[in-house]
Scaffold this motif. Structure first.
Motif, PDB file in Angstrom:
ATOM      1  N   THR A 134     -27.196  54.665 -26.916  1.00  0.00           N
ATOM      2  CA  THR A 134     -27.043  53.279 -26.469  1.00  0.00           C
ATOM      3  C   THR A 134     -26.607  52.364 -27.456  1.00  0.00           C
ATOM      4  O   THR A 134     -27.141  52.399 -28.485  1.00  0.00           O
ATOM      5  CB  THR A 134     -28.232  52.754 -25.854  1.00  0.00           C
ATOM      6  OG1 THR A 134     -28.960  53.248 -24.818  1.00  0.00           O
ATOM      7  CG2 THR A 134     -28.231  50.795 -25.367  1.00  0.00           C
ATOM      8  N   VAL A 135     -25.479  52.013 -27.209  1.00  0.00           N
ATOM      9  CA  VAL A 135     -24.982  51.114 -28.295  1.00  0.00           C
ATOM     10  C   VAL A 135     -24.470  49.739 -27.837  1.00  0.00           C
ATOM     11  O   VAL A 135     -23.964  49.537 -26.724  1.00  0.00           O
ATOM     12  CB  VAL A 135     -23.605  51.740 -29.028  1.00  0.00           C
ATOM     13  CG1 VAL A 135     -22.408  51.901 -27.858  1.00  0.00           C
ATOM     14  CG2 VAL A 135     -23.127  50.937 -30.205  1.00  0.00           C
ATOM     15  N   THR A 136     -24.457  48.592 -28.721  1.00  0.00           N
ATOM     16  CA  THR A 136     -24.304  47.395 -28.138  1.00  0.00           C
ATOM     17  C   THR A 136     -23.485  46.549 -29.443  1.00  0.00           C
ATOM     18  O   THR A 136     -23.412  46.961 -30.506  1.00  0.00           O
ATOM     19  CB  THR A 136     -25.540  46.341 -28.283  1.00  0.00           C
ATOM     20  OG1 THR A 136     -26.545  46.961 -27.131  1.00  0.00           O
ATOM     21  CG2 THR A 136     -25.211  44.913 -27.796  1.00  0.00           C
ATOM     22  N   ALA A 137     -22.418  46.214 -28.994  1.00  0.00           N
ATOM     23  CA  ALA A 137     -21.374  45.320 -29.764  1.00  0.00           C
ATOM     24  C   ALA A 137     -20.955  44.016 -29.284  1.00  0.00           C
ATOM     25  O   ALA A 137     -21.282  43.701 -28.083  1.00  0.00           O
ATOM     26  CB  ALA A 137     -20.225  46.126 -29.963  1.00  0.00           C
ATOM     27  N   ASP A 138     -20.492  43.096 -30.254  1.00  0.00           N
ATOM     28  CA  ASP A 138     -20.155  41.826 -29.999  1.00  0.00           C
ATOM     29  C   ASP A 138     -18.801  41.905 -29.122  1.00  0.00           C
ATOM     30  O   ASP A 138     -17.887  42.916 -29.573  1.00  0.00           O
ATOM     31  CB  ASP A 138     -19.709  41.073 -31.155  1.00  0.00           C
ATOM     32  CG  ASP A 138     -21.158  40.353 -31.898  1.00  0.00           C
ATOM     33  OD1 ASP A 138     -22.270  40.508 -31.001  1.00  0.00           O
ATOM     34  OD2 ASP A 138     -20.993  40.167 -33.119  1.00  0.00           O
ATOM     35  N   ALA A 139     -18.880  41.186 -27.818  1.00  0.00           N
ATOM     36  CA  ALA A 139     -17.610  41.093 -27.090  1.00  0.00           C
ATOM     37  C   ALA A 139     -16.458  40.390 -28.276  1.00  0.00           C
ATOM     38  O   ALA A 139     -16.748  39.386 -28.745  1.00  0.00           O
ATOM     39  CB  ALA A 139     -17.810  40.192 -25.846  1.00  0.00           C
ATOM     40  N   PRO A 140     -15.125  40.895 -28.005  1.00  0.00           N
ATOM     41  CA  PRO A 140     -14.016  40.226 -28.854  1.00  0.00           C
ATOM     42  C   PRO A 140     -13.872  38.809 -28.361  1.00  0.00           C
ATOM     43  O   PRO A 140     -14.024  38.537 -27.284  1.00  0.00           O
ATOM     44  CB  PRO A 140     -13.042  41.165 -28.614  1.00  0.00           C
ATOM     45  CG  PRO A 140     -13.258  41.643 -27.202  1.00  0.00           C
ATOM     46  CD  PRO A 140     -14.625  41.998 -26.964  1.00  0.00           C
ATOM     47  N   THR A 141     -13.591  37.762 -29.220  1.00  0.00           N
ATOM     48  CA  THR A 141     -13.525  36.515 -29.100  1.00  0.00           C
ATOM     49  C   THR A 141     -11.880  36.315 -28.178  1.00  0.00           C
ATOM     50  O   THR A 141     -11.412  36.866 -28.822  1.00  0.00           O
ATOM     51  CB  THR A 141     -13.699  35.572 -30.002  1.00  0.00           C
ATOM     52  OG1 THR A 141     -12.810  36.004 -31.099  1.00  0.00           O
ATOM     53  CG2 THR A 141     -15.388  35.809 -30.599  1.00  0.00           C
ATOM     54  N   GLY A 142     -11.964  35.111 -27.248  1.00  0.00           N
ATOM     55  CA  GLY A 142     -10.606  35.110 -26.746  1.00  0.00           C
ATOM     56  C   GLY A 142     -10.117  35.914 -25.994  1.00  0.00           C
ATOM     57  O   GLY A 142      -9.048  35.894 -25.381  1.00  0.00           O
ATOM     58  N   GLU A 143     -10.929  36.937 -25.445  1.00  0.00           N
ATOM     59  CA  GLU A 143     -10.388  37.764 -24.515  1.00  0.00           C
ATOM     60  C   GLU A 143     -11.203  37.935 -23.408  1.00  0.00           C
ATOM     61  O   GLU A 143     -12.334  37.757 -23.255  1.00  0.00           O
ATOM     62  CB  GLU A 143     -10.325  39.436 -25.304  1.00  0.00           C
ATOM     63  CG  GLU A 143      -9.759  39.467 -26.488  1.00  0.00           C
ATOM     64  CD  GLU A 143      -8.444  39.768 -26.239  1.00  0.00           C
ATOM     65  OE1 GLU A 143      -7.841  39.686 -25.207  1.00  0.00           O
ATOM     66  OE2 GLU A 143      -7.568  39.573 -27.294  1.00  0.00           O
ATOM     67  N   ASN A 144     -10.486  38.236 -22.257  1.00  0.00           N
ATOM     68  CA  ASN A 144     -11.027  38.302 -20.802  1.00  0.00           C
ATOM     69  C   ASN A 144     -11.289  39.604 -20.603  1.00  0.00           C
ATOM     70  O   ASN A 144     -12.352  39.707 -19.575  1.00  0.00           O
ATOM     71  CB  ASN A 144     -10.393  37.580 -19.692  1.00  0.00           C
ATOM     72  CG  ASN A 144      -9.696  36.129 -20.078  1.00  0.00           C
ATOM     73  OD1 ASN A 144     -10.673  35.195 -20.492  1.00  0.00           O
ATOM     74  ND2 ASN A 144      -8.478  35.554 -19.701  1.00  0.00           N
TER      75      ASN A 144
END
Length: 574
Positions: free
Chosen positions: A531-541
């Motif tokens: 299981t891995v969690t990462a920040d969603a890229p900013t400014g992207e839908n």
């Protein structure tokens, strides 16, 4: 020879503008009023030239005359009879243009044009329609006078004949046959040497030798939008250049006079005296005494003393202009040319050919990405890097079922998409395409006999539209991909056996069709789950993720090989 390549108009400017005029009609066309509407232009030619002064020909071209660059290909191995009537032979003539990826906006495209040859030879064939100069026999060498009295000791029986007539002509003159010579009133024999000398002179043909050989030559031109502007580039290559069998540099100009017939004189000591006819008017008895063996004894020492006869040289002029590149004004295009060969013999043009030409036009091309092309959903991203309008994104086993996930062009919304199993060729599941273009469906698990083989592949179909087929069994799978509070969480499993020690899993996000960025690296648990969690890229839908790692092939193997998940898209706005 002309200073411009055959078949092209002469430029009004100096030689530095030579090839600029060549492509002006194609590459410097007026730009449309809307700059972004102007496409890349391209064309290519394998060879263009004039043979024996005839009008220029250009037998192999790609995309020539078209308003925009497109995929095109022409030529290849040449049929034996294509150039059989010409003093130019080639093994391969080829021209090609490409647009990658096709059907996309200018800012995504790269265009390429190439043209060239392999195994080219310019030949000096003996049958060329040329009038070669012939040797002129000096008047003093056309005849050979032999006093009859000097022969009486050399020719048995001849003394009696001469003596009977008291040194006069007497029985010598009987009106018999002979050649172009004569018997003088004083009794001298005059032999005509012209037939024997002419037999030594060249017959008016050229040696069957290659004047120029080129193993391979090509020209390449291209353009792309990598720097934010339409930037052209080009290159040329020449390999294995020979002139009369001599290897020459391929990057230097050459203007050389070659001697095709290098015999500067004819040695008359090699005259075949048997070809010297007897003087006219000898009687039969005297003629019978002058046998070929006797004539050889008499005449050979005399012709050995004759001076040689000069032969005018047969010359070829070979001019080779190295490859050239011309950037059109304002970076509006490029013309890349291979070498140009100009061959003449005795002032007559034999071949004037340009080997390989590639042209790319960028006038009016706008590299600014259109505002509307940015993908806004996971479905848009799934279709972004393919010309297919139907994509099967993932196939994975869930319990006793197979789950299939995919994306289709929104024009298929509401239509039925079906899944086909390669092993049987039958439809195993159906679903409706949602308004977003996404679809999902499940199918029965295939039999154990084929479950882990290449036959367990699935393909999505809508009418005639087809996706690529995906294999059910892979060494790394994504079980779920979710988004919450600006975080992307991915759960999955690496199928055992793992590398020893356990290899890192590299999580990557796609930032363009050819580029991925590494988001995070981590290790799976001992059973392969992760299981891995990462920040969603900013400014992207939306975003597309993929992972890779290394695994052992078997439990007994120490070596590892790389394995990947399939790319999976996710909508980030929640």
């Amino acid at each position: 020879m002309p200073s411009t390549p055959p078949g092209r108009p002469r430029s009004a400017r100096p030689a530095t503008a030579l090839v600029t005029a060549v492509g002006a009609g194609l590459l410097v066309a007026a730009a449309p009023s809307t700059a972004s509407a102007a496409p890349f232009k391209c064309d290519a030619s394998a060879i263009r030239g004039s043979i024996l002064g005839a009008p220029a020909i250009e037998p192999i071209t790609a995309n020539q005359g078209n308003a925009e660059c497109a995929d095109a290909k022409a030529g290849g191995a040449i049929a034996a009879d294509l150039l059989s009537a010409l003093p130019v032979q080639a093994g391969v003539l080829a021209a090609q243009t490409n647009v990658t990826p096709a059907g996309t906006a200018n800012d995504k495209q790269a265009v390429l044009a190439s043209g060239g040859i392999a195994d080219l030879a310019v030949k000096a064939l003996p049958t060329l329609p040329l009038t070669l100069p012939t040797a002129q026999i000096p008047a003093e060498l056309t005849t050979l006078t032999v006093p009859l009295g000097s022969l009486t000791g050399l020719v048995p029986g001849l003394g009696g004949v001469v003596g009977n007539v008291g040194g006069g002509l007497g029985g010598l003159l009987g009106g018999g046959g002979g050649g172009g010579g004569s018997v003088t009133p004083s009794g001298d024999l005059v032999f005509d040497l012209k037939p024997a000398i002419n037999a030594l002179l060249p017959g008016g043909g050229l040696p069957n030798v290659d004047i120029v050989n080129i193993r391979a030559a090509n020209a390449i031109a291209g353009a792309d939008c990598k720097t934010g502007i339409a930037k052209p580039f080009g290159s040329s290559q020449v390999v294995g250049l020979k002139v009369l069998g001599q290897e020459l540099p391929t990057n230097a100009a050459l203007d050389q006079v070659l001697t095709l017939i290098d015999t500067s004189s004819v040695d008359l000591s090699t005259v075949d005296v048997t070809k010297i006819p007897l003087p006219a008017g000898l009687d039969a008895a005297t003629a019978a005494l002058l046998t070929p063996a006797v004539l050889s004894t008499i005449l050979q020492p005399l012709v050995n003393a004759l001076p040689p006869i000069a032969i005018p040289a047969t010359l070829a002029n070979v001019k080779i202009t190295p490859s050239s590149q011309t950037l059109l004004p304002g970076d509006s295009g490029i013309i890349q040319q291979g070498p140009r060969l100009q061959v003449s013999i005795l002032g007559q043009s034999i071949a004037d050919v340009l080997i390989g030409e590639a042209r790319v036009g960028t006038a009016g091309v706008d590299c600014t990405p259109p505002a509307h092309v940015a993908p806004t959903t996971a479905t848009d991203l799934a279709l972004q890097c393919t010309s297919r309008r139907l994509v099967l994104e993932d196939v994975l086993q869930q319990g006793s079922r197979v789950k299939l996930l995919g994306a289709a062009d929104k024009k298929f919304a509401g239509q039925t998409v079906r899944a086909k199993l390669r092993a049987t060729g039958k439809t195993v599941a159906t679903s409706k395409v949602r308004s977003t273009g996404a679809f999902s469906m499940t199918a029965a698990l295939p039999s154990k006999r084929i479950r882990n083989t290449d036959k367990a592949r699935y393909q999505a179909l809508i009418g005639s539209e087809k996706s690529k087929d995906l294999k059910l069994t892979r060494r790394m799978k994504v079980r779920s991909l979710t988004v919450k509070n600006g975080k992307v969480t991915i759960k999955g499993q690496v199928i055992l056996p793992l590398a020893n020690p356990r290899a890192l899993i590299v999580l990557q996000r796609r930032v363009s069709c050819k580029t991925n960025e590494t988001v995070k690296t981590f290790r799976p648990k001992s059973d392969g789950t992760f299981t891995v969690t990462a920040d969603a890229p900013t400014g992207e839908n939306a975003a597309v993720y993929r992972m890779k790692t290394r695994v052992r092939r078997t439990t007994r193997s120490k070596s590892t090989s790389q394995t990947f998940t399939l790319p999976r898209g996710v909508n980030l706005a929640r």
